[in-house]
Design a protein around this motif. Structure first.
Motif, PDB file in Angstrom:
ATOM      1  N   GLU A  14       0.823  -1.209   0.000  1.00  0.00           N
ATOM      2  CA  GLU A  14       0.000   0.000   0.000  1.00  0.00           C
ATOM      3  C   GLU A  14       0.861   1.265   0.000  1.00  0.00           C
ATOM      4  N   LEU A  15       1.915   1.261   0.787  1.00  0.00           N
ATOM      5  CA  LEU A  15       2.803   2.424   0.832  1.00  0.00           C
ATOM      6  C   LEU A  15       3.502   2.627  -0.509  1.00  0.00           C
ATOM      7  N   PHE A  16       3.934   1.545  -1.131  1.00  0.00           N
ATOM      8  CA  PHE A  16       4.559   1.652  -2.445  1.00  0.00           C
ATOM      9  C   PHE A  16       3.558   2.190  -3.470  1.00  0.00           C
ATOM     10  N   ASP A  17       2.338   1.663  -3.459  1.00  0.00           N
ATOM     11  CA  ASP A  17       1.316   2.136  -4.395  1.00  0.00           C
ATOM     12  C   ASP A  17       1.026   3.625  -4.207  1.00  0.00           C
ATOM     13  N   ALA A  18       1.081   4.085  -2.960  1.00  0.00           N
ATOM     14  CA  ALA A  18       0.799   5.490  -2.661  1.00  0.00           C
ATOM     15  C   ALA A  18       1.950   6.413  -3.055  1.00  0.00           C
ATOM     16  N   ASP A  19       3.171   5.879  -3.025  1.00  0.00           N
ATOM     17  CA  ASP A  19       4.348   6.724  -3.276  1.00  0.00           C
ATOM     18  C   ASP A  19       5.463   5.881  -3.888  1.00  0.00           C
ATOM     19  N   PRO A  20       5.329   5.503  -5.149  1.00  0.00           N
ATOM     20  CA  PRO A  20       6.288   4.584  -5.768  1.00  0.00           C
ATOM     21  C   PRO A  20       7.680   5.166  -6.014  1.00  0.00           C
ATOM     22  N   GLU A  21       7.837   6.469  -5.952  1.00  0.00           N
ATOM     23  CA  GLU A  21       9.133   7.081  -6.248  1.00  0.00           C
ATOM     24  C   GLU A  21      10.023   7.270  -5.021  1.00  0.00           C
ATOM     25  N   THR A  22       9.454   7.140  -3.834  1.00  0.00           N
ATOM     26  CA  THR A  22      10.239   7.346  -2.613  1.00  0.00           C
ATOM     27  C   THR A  22      10.977   6.079  -2.230  1.00  0.00           C
ATOM     28  N   PRO A  24      12.117   3.834   0.378  1.00  0.00           N
ATOM     29  CA  PRO A  24      11.686   3.647   1.766  1.00  0.00           C
ATOM     30  C   PRO A  24      12.822   3.734   2.781  1.00  0.00           C
ATOM     31  N   LEU A  25      14.038   3.470   2.350  1.00  0.00           N
ATOM     32  CA  LEU A  25      15.160   3.533   3.285  1.00  0.00           C
ATOM     33  C   LEU A  25      15.517   4.962   3.674  1.00  0.00           C
ATOM     34  N   THR A  26      14.912   5.937   2.986  1.00  0.00           N
ATOM     35  CA  THR A  26      15.148   7.338   3.328  1.00  0.00           C
ATOM     36  C   THR A  26      14.072   7.895   4.261  1.00  0.00           C
ATOM     37  N   VAL A  27      13.088   7.080   4.598  1.00  0.00           N
ATOM     38  CA  VAL A  27      11.968   7.528   5.431  1.00  0.00           C
ATOM     39  C   VAL A  27      12.253   7.189   6.890  1.00  0.00           C
ATOM     40  N   ARG A  28      12.227   8.215   7.734  1.00  0.00           N
ATOM     41  CA  ARG A  28      12.427   8.002   9.176  1.00  0.00           C
ATOM     42  C   ARG A  28      11.240   7.242   9.757  1.00  0.00           C
ATOM     43  N   PHE A  29      11.476   6.513  10.833  1.00  0.00           N
ATOM     44  CA  PHE A  29      10.400   5.733  11.438  1.00  0.00           C
ATOM     45  C   PHE A  29       9.249   6.610  11.918  1.00  0.00           C
ATOM     46  N   THR A  30       9.538   7.815  12.383  1.00  0.00           N
ATOM     47  CA  THR A  30       8.446   8.694  12.819  1.00  0.00           C
ATOM     48  C   THR A  30       7.545   9.051  11.637  1.00  0.00           C
ATOM     49  N   ASP A  31       8.159   9.287  10.473  1.00  0.00           N
ATOM     50  CA  ASP A  31       7.367   9.589   9.281  1.00  0.00           C
ATOM     51  C   ASP A  31       6.671   8.338   8.749  1.00  0.00           C
ATOM     52  N   LYS A  34       3.495   7.788  10.653  1.00  0.00           N
ATOM     53  CA  LYS A  34       2.430   8.678  10.185  1.00  0.00           C
ATOM     54  C   LYS A  34       1.843   8.201   8.864  1.00  0.00           C
ATOM     55  N   ARG A  35       2.699   7.729   7.959  1.00  0.00           N
ATOM     56  CA  ARG A  35       2.224   7.246   6.656  1.00  0.00           C
ATOM     57  C   ARG A  35       1.323   6.029   6.821  1.00  0.00           C
ATOM     58  N   VAL A  36       1.712   5.130   7.712  1.00  0.00           N
ATOM     59  CA  VAL A  36       0.904   3.929   7.950  1.00  0.00           C
ATOM     60  C   VAL A  36      -0.455   4.331   8.517  1.00  0.00           C
ATOM     61  N   LEU A  37      -0.457   5.208   9.493  1.00  0.00           N
ATOM     62  CA  LEU A  37      -1.722   5.636  10.095  1.00  0.00           C
ATOM     63  C   LEU A  37      -2.643   6.322   9.088  1.00  0.00           C
ATOM     64  N   ALA A  38      -2.068   6.927   8.062  1.00  0.00           N
ATOM     65  CA  ALA A  38      -2.860   7.643   7.060  1.00  0.00           C
ATOM     66  C   ALA A  38      -3.473   6.723   6.009  1.00  0.00           C
ATOM     67  N   LEU A  39      -3.047   5.469   5.964  1.00  0.00           N
ATOM     68  CA  LEU A  39      -3.614   4.548   4.975  1.00  0.00           C
ATOM     69  C   LEU A  39      -5.089   4.282   5.272  1.00  0.00           C
ATOM     70  N   ALA A  40      -5.893   4.290   4.226  1.00  0.00           N
ATOM     71  CA  ALA A  40      -7.335   4.124   4.391  1.00  0.00           C
ATOM     72  C   ALA A  40      -7.709   2.777   5.008  1.00  0.00           C
ATOM     73  N   ASP A  41      -6.970   1.738   4.672  1.00  0.00           N
ATOM     74  CA  ASP A  41      -7.305   0.398   5.154  1.00  0.00           C
ATOM     75  C   ASP A  41      -6.611   0.018   6.455  1.00  0.00           C
ATOM     76  N   PHE A  42      -5.895   0.955   7.056  1.00  0.00           N
ATOM     77  CA  PHE A  42      -5.206   0.653   8.303  1.00  0.00           C
ATOM     78  C   PHE A  42      -6.107   0.954   9.479  1.00  0.00           C
ATOM     79  N   ASP A  43      -6.209  -0.016  10.391  1.00  0.00           N
ATOM     80  CA  ASP A  43      -7.064   0.173  11.565  1.00  0.00           C
ATOM     81  C   ASP A  43      -6.454  -0.574  12.748  1.00  0.00           C
ATOM     82  N   ASP A  44      -5.562   0.092  13.452  1.00  0.00           N
ATOM     83  CA  ASP A  44      -4.940  -0.505  14.632  1.00  0.00           C
ATOM     84  C   ASP A  44      -4.542   0.624  15.572  1.00  0.00           C
TER      85      ASP A  44
END
Length: 70
Positions: A14-22, A24-31, A34-44
């Motif tokens: 889902e993260l790749f589909d949302a942002d295929p050009e980024t 992932p190794l450049t994304v900090r865990f805090t960010d 936030k990206r995971v929480l913003a996914l429409a199908d994420f519920d935890d």
């Protein structure tokens, strides 16, 4: 189907589909958190994530990213 922190592969896709050009190794865990929480199908609970779960998600996302560059 709702995803939880344990669904690393599905979240990575889902993260790749949302942002295929980024790279992932450049994304900090805090960010990443936030990206995971913003996914429409994420519920935890946001508080039940941890470094190991975020790393598994990041690696699943990286596999998708890496495969797209072949």
């Amino acid at each position: 189907m709702k995803m939880t922190w344990n669904d690393a592969e599905d979240i990575g896709i889902e993260l790749f589909d949302a942002d295929p050009e980024t790279d992932p190794l450049t994304v900090r865990f805090t960010d990443l958190h936030k990206r995971v929480l913003a996914l429409a199908d994420f519920d935890d609970d946001p508080l039940t994530s941890n470094e190991a779960k975020l790393e598994a998600i990041q690696m699943a996302w990286y596999e998708e990213y890496k495969d797209s560059k072949k």
